[in-house]
Structures are given as C-alpha cells and as structure tokens.
Design a protein around this motif. Structure first.
Motif, PDB file in Angstrom:
ATOM      1  N   THR A  97       8.015   7.726  19.412  1.00 44.09           N
ATOM      2  CA  THR A  97       8.954   7.723  18.289  1.00 44.09           C
ATOM      3  C   THR A  97       8.131   7.465  17.037  1.00 44.09           C
ATOM      4  O   THR A  97       7.474   6.422  16.926  1.00 44.09           O
ATOM      5  CB  THR A  97      10.011   6.611  18.484  1.00 44.09           C
ATOM      6  N   VAL A  98       8.135   8.434  16.118  1.00 41.24           N
ATOM      7  CA  VAL A  98       7.196   8.379  14.982  1.00 41.24           C
ATOM      8  C   VAL A  98       7.958   8.320  13.658  1.00 41.24           C
ATOM      9  O   VAL A  98       8.868   9.126  13.426  1.00 41.24           O
ATOM     10  CB  VAL A  98       6.272   9.628  15.006  1.00 41.24           C
ATOM     11  N   PHE A  99       7.585   7.361  12.829  1.00 37.02           N
ATOM     12  CA  PHE A  99       8.134   7.234  11.474  1.00 37.02           C
ATOM     13  C   PHE A  99       6.976   7.427  10.499  1.00 37.02           C
ATOM     14  O   PHE A  99       5.891   6.875  10.711  1.00 37.02           O
ATOM     15  CB  PHE A  99       8.703   5.834  11.231  1.00 37.02           C
ATOM     16  N   VAL A 100       7.213   8.180   9.425  1.00 32.73           N
ATOM     17  CA  VAL A 100       6.192   8.341   8.382  1.00 32.73           C
ATOM     18  C   VAL A 100       6.805   7.851   7.072  1.00 32.73           C
ATOM     19  O   VAL A 100       7.853   8.352   6.651  1.00 32.73           O
ATOM     20  CB  VAL A 100       5.766   9.821   8.243  1.00 32.73           C
ATOM     21  N   VAL A 101       6.172   6.868   6.455  1.00 31.12           N
ATOM     22  CA  VAL A 101       6.722   6.316   5.201  1.00 31.12           C
ATOM     23  C   VAL A 101       5.665   6.367   4.095  1.00 31.12           C
ATOM     24  O   VAL A 101       4.456   6.366   4.352  1.00 31.12           O
ATOM     25  CB  VAL A 101       7.229   4.859   5.393  1.00 31.12           C
ATOM     26  N   ASN A 102       6.144   6.399   2.859  1.00 31.87           N
ATOM     27  CA  ASN A 102       5.237   6.384   1.699  1.00 31.87           C
ATOM     28  C   ASN A 102       4.638   5.001   1.520  1.00 31.87           C
ATOM     29  O   ASN A 102       5.313   3.994   1.736  1.00 31.87           O
ATOM     30  CB  ASN A 102       6.007   6.752   0.435  1.00 31.87           C
ATOM     31  N   VAL A 103       3.396   4.975   1.087  1.00 31.27           N
ATOM     32  CA  VAL A 103       2.729   3.697   0.800  1.00 31.27           C
ATOM     33  C   VAL A 103       2.661   3.533  -0.720  1.00 31.27           C
ATOM     34  O   VAL A 103       2.148   4.398  -1.416  1.00 31.27           O
ATOM     35  CB  VAL A 103       1.301   3.692   1.387  1.00 31.27           C
ATOM     36  N   GLU A 104       3.205   2.435  -1.204  1.00 28.48           N
ATOM     37  CA  GLU A 104       3.216   2.206  -2.659  1.00 28.48           C
ATOM     38  C   GLU A 104       1.828   1.834  -3.154  1.00 28.48           C
ATOM     39  O   GLU A 104       1.367   2.305  -4.185  1.00 28.48           O
ATOM     40  CB  GLU A 104       4.213   1.100  -2.967  1.00 28.48           C
ATOM     41  N   SER A 105       1.163   0.958  -2.421  1.00 30.72           N
ATOM     42  CA  SER A 105      -0.218   0.633  -2.796  1.00 30.72           C
ATOM     43  C   SER A 105      -0.999   0.262  -1.551  1.00 30.72           C
ATOM     44  O   SER A 105      -0.418  -0.153  -0.537  1.00 30.72           O
ATOM     45  CB  SER A 105      -0.248  -0.497  -3.825  1.00 30.72           C
ATOM     46  N   PHE A 106      -2.310   0.439  -1.649  1.00 28.19           N
ATOM     47  CA  PHE A 106      -3.177   0.162  -0.504  1.00 28.19           C
ATOM     48  C   PHE A 106      -4.452  -0.477  -1.032  1.00 28.19           C
ATOM     49  O   PHE A 106      -5.119   0.104  -1.898  1.00 28.19           O
ATOM     50  CB  PHE A 106      -3.495   1.484   0.212  1.00 28.19           C
ATOM     51  N   GLU A 107      -4.756  -1.666  -0.587  1.00 24.66           N
ATOM     52  CA  GLU A 107      -5.979  -2.342  -1.037  1.00 24.66           C
ATOM     53  C   GLU A 107      -6.613  -3.033   0.156  1.00 24.66           C
ATOM     54  O   GLU A 107      -5.909  -3.566   1.024  1.00 24.66           O
ATOM     55  CB  GLU A 107      -5.643  -3.433  -2.070  1.00 24.66           C
ATOM     56  N   LYS A 108      -7.936  -3.051   0.170  1.00 27.89           N
ATOM     57  CA  LYS A 108      -8.639  -3.888   1.151  1.00 27.89           C
ATOM     58  C   LYS A 108      -9.323  -4.981   0.347  1.00 27.89           C
ATOM     59  O   LYS A 108     -10.159  -4.676  -0.499  1.00 27.89           O
ATOM     60  CB  LYS A 108      -9.659  -3.057   1.911  1.00 27.89           C
ATOM     61  N   LEU A 109      -8.951  -6.223   0.558  1.00 25.50           N
ATOM     62  CA  LEU A 109      -9.459  -7.319  -0.277  1.00 25.50           C
ATOM     63  C   LEU A 109     -10.572  -8.093   0.440  1.00 25.50           C
ATOM     64  O   LEU A 109     -10.617  -8.132   1.651  1.00 25.50           O
ATOM     65  CB  LEU A 109      -8.304  -8.259  -0.622  1.00 25.50           C
TER      66      LEU A 109
END
Ligand code: 2BA
Length: 109
Positions: A97-109
């Motif tokens: 069961t696969v859901f694809v959603v938008n990512v508002e922001s992505f950071e690696k800290l």
C-alpha cells in the motif's frame, strides 16, 4: 521532493530495502502492524526527488507480492449447549500500500 510511504509485508521488507538501497535510494524501515489483521507488517519511508518516484514504485512492485492470510473471527457469546465453530476467513494482502506525499522542506542537520 516527495515522500513515499509503503506498507509492505514483513516477508518482503528486507529484499525491498535491499533493492532500494542498491539503487542509491535512502530508506527507513519501521516495524508496524495493520489495523484489520492486527499482524506485523513493515512501513518504508522513502524521501526522493519527484523524477525518482516512478522508479521507487517499480522497485516496490517488483519485490512485494500478494499473499493470502487467515483471520480467525472472535467467537460470539454462546449460550450453554450452543456450539460455535470459528472458521478462518481468507484475506488477500498486498503487494504493497503506497502513499506519495509532497515534502514542504527537507534538511539534514
Ligand atoms: P491490515 O489493516 O491488517 O489489512 C490487511 C488486509 O485486510 C488488507 O490488505 C485488505 O485486503 C484486508 N482489509 C483491510 N481492512 C478491511 C476491511 N475493513 N474489510 C475487509 N478487508 C479488509 P491491503 O489492502 O493490502 O493492506 C495491507 C496493509 O496496508 C494493511 O494491513 C494496513 O496496515 C495498510 N493499509 C492498507 N490501506 C491503508 C490505508 N488506507 N491507510 C493506512 N494503512 C493502510
């Protein structure tokens, strides 16, 4: 960027993670369980650029297959002298069961 959540069967999880990783796709695996069967499954969390979503879904499709599971219904309250035979109910599960959603922001800290 997109975030793919894939609920897969435990039997398929390791090889799906392996296939994604060997294609350079980062993945996080959670142990989870389904609300209906109350049995263990696995949820994969995959953050990718939009153009890779199709590849991710293909890899999941190639590595996850449909299986039949059996659910034994809870016995109802029976009166003395009555008899209840709990027949297992067959349920088809998966491939995934696969859901694809938008990512508002992505950071690696
Ligand atoms: P479960 O909730 O344990 O569901 C296992 C299978 O039981 C489902 O397979 C489906 O064939 C059946 N099933 C589920 N709910 C049912 C119902 N109310 N009546 C009759 N049959 C029902 P899949 O559809 O392949 O789902 C596999 C697992 O994926 C689910 O395990 C759940 O953990 C997850 N899942 C499926 N749909 C979801 C959704 N909309 N949101 C979140 N997780 C979902």
């Amino acid at each position: 960027m997109k975030l793919v959540f894939a609920v897969v069967q435990q039997e398929d999880a390791a090889q799906t993670v392996q296939a994604l990783s060997s294609n350079g796709i980062s993945v996080t695996r959670f142990n989870s369980s389904g609300g209906f069967l109350q049995q263990g499954n696995a949820t994969l969390l995959i953050g990718v650029d939009e153009e890779k979503v199709e590849q991710v879904v293909s890899l999941i499709r190639e590595n996850c297959r449909e299986r039949n599971r059996y659910l034994t219904p809870m016995p109802p309250m029976v009166e003395p002298g009555e008899f209840f035979m709990p027949y297992p109910v067959e349920v088809q599960v998966g491939g995934a069961t696969v859901f694809v959603v938008n990512v508002e922001s992505f950071e690696k800290l």
